[in-house]
Structures are given as structure tokens and as C-alpha cells.
Motif scaffolding. Structure first.
Motif: not given
Length: 499
Positions: A52, A50, A135
Motif C-alpha cells: 500500500c 502487495n 493495493q
């Protein structure tokens, strides 16, 4: 010098393919061993990591976010930690395989060793592919939340019912205070109003202070700060607490405060909660107004019994005393507990302010102080001659309402986010019962419904001048048709303004 020949190495045939090989515990060549045994079994070859996009950090489970450059030692360590099964093998080498930066793929080449047979160690090289999944981290989520709401007003009341918020909802609808909210959430003990800017929240707090006695405080939380322009973004929270006193509550006040309120009795009934708390001495018809500042100034006022503890009594006799103040009249009423009716002659003589409302055969609701367990420091200090056995509150129409047809009026409601508070059947039933009690109070109290809008219910069964009513229902409180408005949508007024 004599020549001694070197011992010739003994070879054996592979048990699988038959080629000559040096002896080993498996009696197989390397190729056959690799065909028979997979040392990478149990190690996943495809994983998701994941990332960002806002802060360019990777998630390190369970909740840590790390900034890592592509093909860095930190990113390699993060990738290896996500691999399961590495503890069962020996890691010899690990490195990145080049991929396009925009491909959302990270490939890692691993070399491992594992003992497959007794004394036989097999080494194998393979690749693991990581897919980058987007995410949002919690910090970036908070930063993005400023676009949804920037200020919230948290309204709370420390009581075990929602009738105050039913009334407050109708006031909000009448004054269109709900139109500027981005969301209204139902939480335990109250409501949360969310706004796009701070000024709208301040306007809501001022409105609440004008309609109910409250105290408020504010706080702020830093969301982001730009060091180049010195611009900061904040989220503002306004906490508003309504006084925990409701209509029909039995209230006990200190002797000091009762003296400042005109020597009113320390034991009074609450008759209305508006901008101030209005109380009445049921023995002398003396009234007093208690402001929010007086209530929160000190611990001198305390509700000791609320409407959910009311008991039913049967009226045996009413003797008027000739004193009257407004809609109330002083009288001595002889009552009997409903559980004692027809069984014994235990009668109680009560002085009450409901002389204009009661007559022989009526049912009245009241507080049975003789059978109540009250834990209050002011109540414990009262003289016994002041404390009655029963305090009558209001006339009861419970049995007559069971025979009544559907109401010809209704109330508008605001769309709220209820979450999971009403998911259980018990919670929903409690909510429906409290809402029905609020509707009954509106019918019984004309002053209460002056501040809100009631609308005609076109789907209800119409009664023409009470022709379908039984004689025993002639005094059943109802809302007159002239007080009802035509059914409108909550947003109709806004649409008319736009036109």
C-alpha cells in the motif's frame, strides 16, 4: 622404525561422465547429480507481494498489513512465508540481493539442502524475485472514501413491499431532492442516499420528516485526525425509519389511544400516509390523524393486515344509510366471496364507508377476518361485536384493466444503484407487480397524485374522448389529460437554470 604406508583411497568412476570419484550411494559426481536432480523443484522463483503506497505497509495474507523496512528481518520473514515448498527442504541461509529501491523488485538469495538419494544430501543456492504490486489497504480505502461521500441517509420501512418508496421517489423528483446526491443505492428494505457534505444530508432528513411520518437518529465515525492541526474528518450516518403503516392497511389501536383520538373505533382503516397517518372508522365515518410522535411514543398502534392479503368479493346489494362525510358514504353492502359465487348462497352483510363507490355487480376488495389468522394483542382484546366478518377496502377493477390499452401517461424514475437485489427473476417480477399496483392506485386516487408529477407518454396509443372504450369501461379510473405534463428529462430544470 618400520614405515607403514597409508591405505590408498579407493576411487570409482562416475556412471555418467566417467571421472574418478570417491564412492557414494549415487555413484555419480556432484555435477552429474545436479544435472539429474533439481532440489528447488516445486519452489516458485517469481512471486508478487502487495504493497500500500499510502501507509507503506505490506500485505500478510490473509488480511494483515505490516510495516517493514527494506532489507529488514520482518520483510525477509514475510517473503519466506509466501514461498511454497520450503517445508520439504532444509533452509540453510537466506538474504537479500541488492536492487534499486524504485525498481519494484525484491530479490532473495536462498541456500537449501535436500536428500536426493539414500544418504546423499545435495546443497543448492538460488534466487527468488518478488514483484511489488500496489493495493490499497482497507484503512486507506476508508480514508479515500471521504472524497466520494461524507454523509449518508438510510431510509427504511419494515414492510414487505416497495410502494411507499415508489411514492417517495416521485416526491423527491418533484422537489429535486435527488440532484445533490452522489449515489442512491437500493438495499433490502429501503434506500441509501449518499452526499458529499453533511448539510445536504440534514436537508434530506428534514424533507422526509415533512412528507412522511418518520423517526430518525444519527451517528458519526472518525475517518482521520491530524494531531498537528487538531482537524478531524468524520462520516455521518442518518437512519430514518418510516412508520410501517401503508394506505389500505387494517390497523388496530389500543383502547387508551382510541379514547385520546375522540373515542374512535379500535379497528380502523388507513386511508392516507402523508405528514401524518390518516385513519377512518368504516362503521361511523369518523376520522383521525396519527402523528409520528404519537405512533413512536409507545406500542399502541399495530397494522394487522396489509394490501397483499386482500380478497375479492362480489356485490349483491347496496343499502345506503344516509350518512355521508366527504367522498365517503355509509352503507350496508351484501357481498359474497368470489369462490362462492354460483356455488352456494353464503352471503355476508357488511357495513362500509364505500357507499358512493359500489353498486350491484361490482367487485370489491376486502379483508376476510373470518378466515384470517391474526396474532395481535390489541385485536385479541376486542369485543366480538366490534370485529366484523369482512372489512371492505376499495373497489376492484382487475378484470377491466386486462382489456384496457396502454396508458397514455408515465412516471419519471431516478437512476439508482440496484446491485444484485433484482438479479433473480422472482425479485424482478415482484418489483414489477408492486410498481403496477402503485400505478393503479394513482389512477384510482386523485388526491394521491396531486403531490406528484405525471407526464404524457407520446409512444402510447391515444384514445380520442373514449371512442375506443367499451361501455363496460366507462367508469374505469383514468388520469385526465389536463393533469399530465409534457415529457421532460429529470435534469431539464437544472439545465434551464444554467441557461
Amino acid at each position: 622404525m618400520e614405515y607403514i604406508p597409508k591405505p590408498r583411497e579407493q576411487l570409482i568412476l562416475c556412471c555418467e561422465c566417467g571421472i574418478p570419484i570417491a564412492p557414494n550411494p549415487a555413484n555419480m559426481c556432484v555435477n552429474c547429480i545436479q544435472l539429474q536432480v533439481d532440489v528447488t523443484e516445486g519452489i516458485p522463483k517469481h512471486l508478487t507481494i502487495n504493497y500500500c503506497k499510502n501507509c507503506m505497509r505490506y500485505l500478510q495474507p490473509p488480511a494483515s498489513w505490516l510495516y517493514c523496512e527494506l532489507e529488514s528481518r520482518e520483510l525477509l520473514a514475510l517473503c519466506l512465508k509466501k514461498l511454497r515448498g520450503l517445508q520439504k527442504v532444509r533452509l540453510i541461509d537466506a538474504g537479500f540481493v541488492w536492487t534499486e529501491p524504485h525498481s519494484r523488485r525484491i530479490k532473495v538469495s536462498l541456500t537449501i539442502q535436500k536428500e536426493v538419494f539414500a544418504g546423499t544430501i545435495l546443497q543448492q543456492k538460488f534466487e527468488v524475485e518478488y514483484t511489488i504490486g500496489y493495493q490499497q489497504c482497507p484503512e486507506c480505502t476508508k480514508l479515500a472514501a471521504k472524497n466520494l461521500w461524507k454523509a449518508t441517509v438510510q431510509v427504511r420501512q419494515k414492510v414487505d413491499h416497495q410502494k411507499t418508496f415508489f411514492y417517495l421517489e416521485q416526491l423527491i423528483i418533484k422537489h429535486n431532492m435527488h440532484q445533490e446526491t452522489t449515489n442512491i443505492k437500493v438495499v433490502k428494505g429501503g434506500l441509501d442516499f449518499q452526499y458529499a457534505n453533511r448539510s445536504q444530508a440534514i436537508k434530506m432528513v428534514d424533507f422526509l420528516q415533512s412528507v412522511v411520518p418518520v423517526r430518525s437518529k444519527s451517528s458519526e465515525q472518525l475517518i482521520s485526525h491530524d494531531i498537528h492541526t487538531s482537524i478531524s474528518n468524520y462520516k455521518f450516518t442518518y437512519s430514518v425509519e418510516i412508520v410501517p403503516v401503508c394506505k389500505d392497511d387494517l390497523v388496530c389501536i389500543s383502547k387508551k389511544l382510541s379514547g385520546s383520538l375522540g373515542q374512535i373505533s379500535p379497528l380502523v382503516l388507513c386511508t392516507r400516509v402523508g405528514g401524518q397517518v390518516k385513519v377512518i372508522d368504516y362503521r361511523s365515518l369518523q376520522t383521525a390523524d396519527i402523528s409520528a410522535d404519537v405512533y413512536w411514543r409507545g406500542d399502541e398502534i399495530s397494522p394487522i393486515l396489509s394490501a397483499n392479503t386482500l380478497k375479492e368479493f362480489y356485490v349483491m346489494d347496496v343499502e345506503f344509510l344516509g350518512k355521508q362525510a366527504g367522498k365517503y358514504a355509509l352503507a350496508d353492502v351484501t357481498v359474497q366471496r368470489m369462490s362462492d359465487v354460483g356455488k352456494n348462497s353464503n352471503e355476508i352483510i357488511v357495513r362500509t364507508h364505500l357507499g358512493n363507490y359500489l353498486s350491484y355487480g361490482d367487485t370489491v376488495l376486502g379483508y376476510d377476518l373470518a378466515l384470517s389468522n391474526i396474532n395481535n394483542k390489541f385485536f385479541d382484546r376486542l369485543d366480538q361485536d366490534i370485529v366484523p366478518e369482512v372489512v371492505l377496502v376499495k373497489k376492484s377493477f382487475k378484470e377491466r384493466r386486462k382489456k384496457r390499452k396502454q396508458r397514455n401517461w408515465k412516471l419519471k424514475q431516478i437512476t439508482k444503484d440496484e446491485g444484485e437485489l433484482l438479479a433473480k427473476k422472482q425479485a424482478q417480477k415482484k418489483f414489477d407487480d408492486e410498481y403496477e399496483q402503485f400505478m393503479n392506485e394513482l389512477e384510482e386516487d386523485p388526491e394521491l397524485r396531486q403531490n406528484i408529477n405525471l407526464y404524457k407518454d407520446e409512444s402510447a396509443v391515444k384514445r380520442d374522448n373514449g371512442s375506443d372504450m367499451d361501455e363496460e369501461d366507462d367508469d374505469l379510473p383514468e388520469v385526465p389529460l389536463e393533469e399530465l405534463l409534457d415529457s421532460l428529462d429529470i435534469n431539464d430544470e437544472m439545465d434551464q437554470d444554467l441557461d
